[in-house]
Design a protein around this motif. Structure first.
Motif, short mmCIF file in Angstrom:
data_model
loop_
_atom_site.label_atom_id
_atom_site.label_comp_id
_atom_site.label_asym_id
_atom_site.label_seq_id
_atom_site.Cartn_x
_atom_site.Cartn_y
_atom_site.Cartn_z
N UNK A 132 -2.31 -2.66 3.69
CA UNK A 132 -1.19 -2.29 2.82
C UNK A 132 -0.61 -3.44 2.03
N UNK A 133 -0.90 -4.68 2.42
CA UNK A 133 -0.38 -5.83 1.68
C UNK A 133 -1.35 -6.32 0.60
N UNK A 134 -2.56 -5.79 0.60
CA UNK A 134 -3.58 -6.17 -0.37
C UNK A 134 -3.24 -5.55 -1.73
N UNK A 135 -3.27 -6.33 -2.82
CA UNK A 135 -2.92 -5.78 -4.13
C UNK A 135 -3.72 -4.54 -4.54
N UNK A 136 -4.97 -4.47 -4.15
CA UNK A 136 -5.77 -3.28 -4.45
C UNK A 136 -5.21 -2.04 -3.78
N UNK A 137 -4.73 -2.18 -2.56
CA UNK A 137 -4.12 -1.05 -1.85
C UNK A 137 -2.85 -0.61 -2.56
N UNK A 138 -2.05 -1.57 -2.98
CA UNK A 138 -0.80 -1.23 -3.68
C UNK A 138 -1.09 -0.46 -4.97
N UNK A 139 -2.11 -0.90 -5.70
CA UNK A 139 -2.49 -0.19 -6.92
C UNK A 139 -2.96 1.23 -6.61
N UNK A 140 -3.77 1.36 -5.56
CA UNK A 140 -4.23 2.69 -5.18
C UNK A 140 -3.07 3.61 -4.85
N UNK A 141 -2.09 3.09 -4.14
CA UNK A 141 -0.92 3.91 -3.77
C UNK A 141 -0.19 4.38 -5.01
N UNK A 142 -0.02 3.51 -6.00
CA UNK A 142 0.66 3.90 -7.24
C UNK A 142 -0.16 4.94 -8.01
N UNK A 143 -1.46 4.73 -8.08
CA UNK A 143 -2.31 5.67 -8.79
C UNK A 143 -2.37 7.02 -8.07
#
Length: 168
Positions: A132-143
């Motif tokens: 959850x702290x990985x930037x890719x995960x954050x982007x996925x959550x927003x998308x």
């Protein structure tokens, strides 16, 4: 896009064109050039061209940006987060556009999700022990939230929960 298939090259290996060769391009032609070179084999070239299109609201740019979410270059993920900084806002144009794109292309997005997990696990788990702290995960959550808004239902998850990872 709009019922048409968009074929995104996996990689482009050609050198960037000279300024003389492209100085007469129109604005849409520049955008196309930047999208294509956002698929370049050199991560720095990909990032430089991505930064020119990421904040665009042209629907045909979105597949190129979403494809880059599933890549391993951390600076590219950060450039996407910066360029789509309004994605958390439920009324932003980007949230509506990306939500529509993902809702219409669920298999494509699922593939991107799986790539994000794979690259995190292979290259970045040591730096971001919790997914959850990985930037890719954050982007996925927003998308995923954008897709949920547009689809009117909770969007399926093809990644582990954000808290998965090794305890520090």
């Amino acid at each position: 896009m709009s019922g048409e298939v968009v074929a995104i090259p996996y990689r482009i290996y050609q050198d960037e064109p000279s300024n003389d060769a492209v100085r007469w391009l129109t604005a849409p032609q520049w955008m196309i050039l930047h999208c294509l070179y956002a698929r370049h084999s050199d991560g720095l070239v990909r990032q430089r061209h991505l930064e020119q299109v990421v904040s665009s609201d042209e629907p045909w740019v979105m597949p190129y940006v979403v494809q880059l979410v599933g890549e391993y270059v951390l600076e590219i993920l950060e450039a996407i987060q910066h360029g789509l900084c309004d994605l958390p806002s439920e009324r932003s144009a980007h949230r509506l556009l990306y939500g529509d794109f993902i809702a219409r292309n669920p298999a494509f997005f699922a593939t991107v999700e799986r790539r994000v997990v794979s690259y995190w696990s292979c290259y970045y788990r040591w730096k971001f022990p919790v997914f959850g702290t990985y930037p890719g995960c954050r982007l996925l959550e927003l998308l995923r939230a954008a897709a949920t808004d547009r689809a009117g239902r909770r969007w399926p998850r093809h990644t582990p929960a954000g808290h998965i990872g090794t305890a520090p």
